[in-house]
Design an enzyme around this catalytic site. Sequence first.
Site, PDB file in Angstrom:
ATOM      1  N   LEU A 180      44.690  37.379  48.606  1.00  0.00           N
ATOM      2  CA  LEU A 180      45.495  36.530  49.206  1.00  0.00           C
ATOM      3  C   LEU A 180      45.134  35.120  49.287  1.00  0.00           C
ATOM      4  O   LEU A 180      46.014  34.355  49.406  1.00  0.00           O
ATOM      5  CB  LEU A 180      45.700  37.042  50.628  1.00  0.00           C
ATOM      6  N   ASP A 214      43.842  44.357  42.111  1.00  0.00           N
ATOM      7  CA  ASP A 214      43.153  43.291  41.852  1.00  0.00           C
ATOM      8  C   ASP A 214      44.385  41.994  41.422  1.00  0.00           C
ATOM      9  O   ASP A 214      43.841  41.045  40.686  1.00  0.00           O
ATOM     10  CB  ASP A 214      42.189  43.477  40.543  1.00  0.00           C
TER      11      ASP A 214
END
Lengths: 429, 316
Positions: free
Chosen positions: A64, A306
């Site tokens: 993130l 991922d």
Amino acid sequence: MSTNNQSIVIRGATVVNPDSMFVADVRIANGVIEAIGESLAGDVVLEASGCFISSGFVDLHTHLREPGKEEAETIESGSRAAVLGGFTAVVAMPNTDPAQDNVKTVQFVRERGLAVGLCEVIPSGCITVGRLGTKLVPYDQLAQEGVTLFTDDGTGVQDALVMQRALMVAKRLNLTLAQHCEVASMTVGAVMHDGACCSTMGVPGWPSAAEEEMVRRDIQLVRITGAREHFMHLSTQGSVELVRAAKAEGLPITAEVTPHHISLTDELLTGFDPIFKVNPPLRTMADISALHEGLADGTIDAIATDHAPHAGHTKEQTLDTAPPGMLGLETALGVVNTAVTLSPQKIAALMSWNPAVIANISDHQGRPVAVGEPAHIAVWDTTTVWSVSRDELASRSTNTPYHGMELRGRVRHTIYNGQLVVQEGKALA
Amino acid sequence: MKHLLSTRDLSTEEILSVLAMADHMAEINSRAVPKVPALRGRTVASVFFEDSTRTRLSFETAATRLSAEVMTFTASSSSVNKGESLRDTIETLSAMGVDAFVVRHKSSGAPLQITQWTDAAVINAGDGWHQHPTQALLDAYTITRNFNELNSMHGRTIAIVGDIKHSRVARSDIDVFTRLGAKVVLVAPAAFLPTSLEGWGVTTADSLDDVIDVVDVVYMLRIQRERMDSAQMPSLREYSSLFALTPERAARMQSHALLLHPGPINRGVEMIVDPSVVPGSRILQQVTNGISIRMAVLFSLLGGDATTTLSNGVEA
């Protein structure tokens, strides 16, 4: 967005549960699944015949980028990308700046996720301080904060003794360690899979053995310690074979693969486009076949994205200097469904039920669609053909390798905590 | 042909036509005043992100002899040191009005990437371990002209000796030599061979002694001393004992065999014999031919309409 006191009815979708599949209407109210039946009424009614309804997807592997690289992604933009991909929970990778090796940073990520409120943001912890591979993090403190999954993702723990000691602590505290398997000394300067393409292109190769050697080592460490270990983003035929044998032996090992490693090969790098650079690298058709077999026979437990956003200018560098990583959240279902033939139950198992167990959140995520269960729901199909455009993604970054490609299968609606957050493929907030 | 990024961009016919055009350029270079107005008004920017004085001077000399304007950019004295991106550098130079970029870069693929950011022609003057196409053309020119078989290397065996894995010269030469019909044998320790030779159409040998007396060309690659320090070979001594061109090995070369080297020579490393005493050495001829080949490449990319350019002094 609907409010908590508004009921939502998903009409005519096929309910996908581990033990059954059936067509029904599903009514959600007050944050839970309130009723399942025929011809249910509600404040908001979403026609969904031909679609599947399952627990929301759980991503074990999301970058993130907040705190530290907010120009690439934030917890808000990443959460929006997640729910557009049908994910109602994401495990936030700890290679932030500062790294998630301390209580304060972990609290920040969790609270920011709660404030955004689009999906559950689960901070992972580092295995070692600063992900430097030498000193163990304060596991007791982080476990008290609710962190149950630890990884140095981005790098593997190079020192076998450090990893063994981390596994010992993890066993005592009932935590899961997740390894990014890569022997760093074998991949110095590596750019792409070490094979025929890389040889012709004249770039440093990323050998399969660098991954397989750490898989092999960690299987032995699990054997010694009895602790659980999760292998992240496996990419090679040899890794699949090692994990298959370790599971047959009864070792407490789980494994994930990414959508891109089961769909793309190293031949895409021949144009030197850094969009296709990723760690571990895209490999060969033989590896893809082995990963598909691993999915089919249960050697691979989960699909994890991922999702790795990178600001545009960083991917405009040369192939050797550009950072590895590609977006994944918004395209995951479509890529998986296009690349592999999987039953709806298998898709839900790989993208929701199993990762919820690995992330230790199966008390409220990855649940069956049943009356009284928390309403974290994805409604999706396996037939809609759509074209990916990097300009239409919710992510702050555009580094998708699927730009311009057609995918089959799309997320239609996402409900998090009883709230409709995605309707007909559009984010509502 | 819009760019020259890789030998693989060239058909075999295009390779032969560049070699043929180099013959005309060689004739110009033999004149008392070796200069023609063929590219007058055109601007060639030599953009070297990695130092290479000899390649840069060769290209700039070629451009000057065709009367092009030359703009020189070297990374060590430029905005690159201030953190400017490759894209911004190229876009900035393009905005000054450039017809062709001659690019040297330490990163494989950089010249190809540059084509996204400019309308000018891009000539690869060496990128990483990937390609050095004008080197392969000048090597092919040197070999074919010495053997007086202008359009073919059929029946010839060429040994390329040294660090193949890290060599853009080797990758370019192998492609051109094999397509012109030569048999290529790579002479290198395992650590200096790429992981895969699939599709390369070559054979390998474990020591120079195995091939020295049967090949028609001995092509020695430069060995970088730093490779010896990174555990890729046990020692320089071991390397030299198997792969260096010693006086003894040079004496075993066939009488017609040629010795080539892309320069700069690392004396005492790969080249223990003094090349000036090897009768077949064409190492300095390679340098001379390099000017003609680069003139031919520049003219092919920038020359435009053949009839007008002929009157500009290139006699085809």
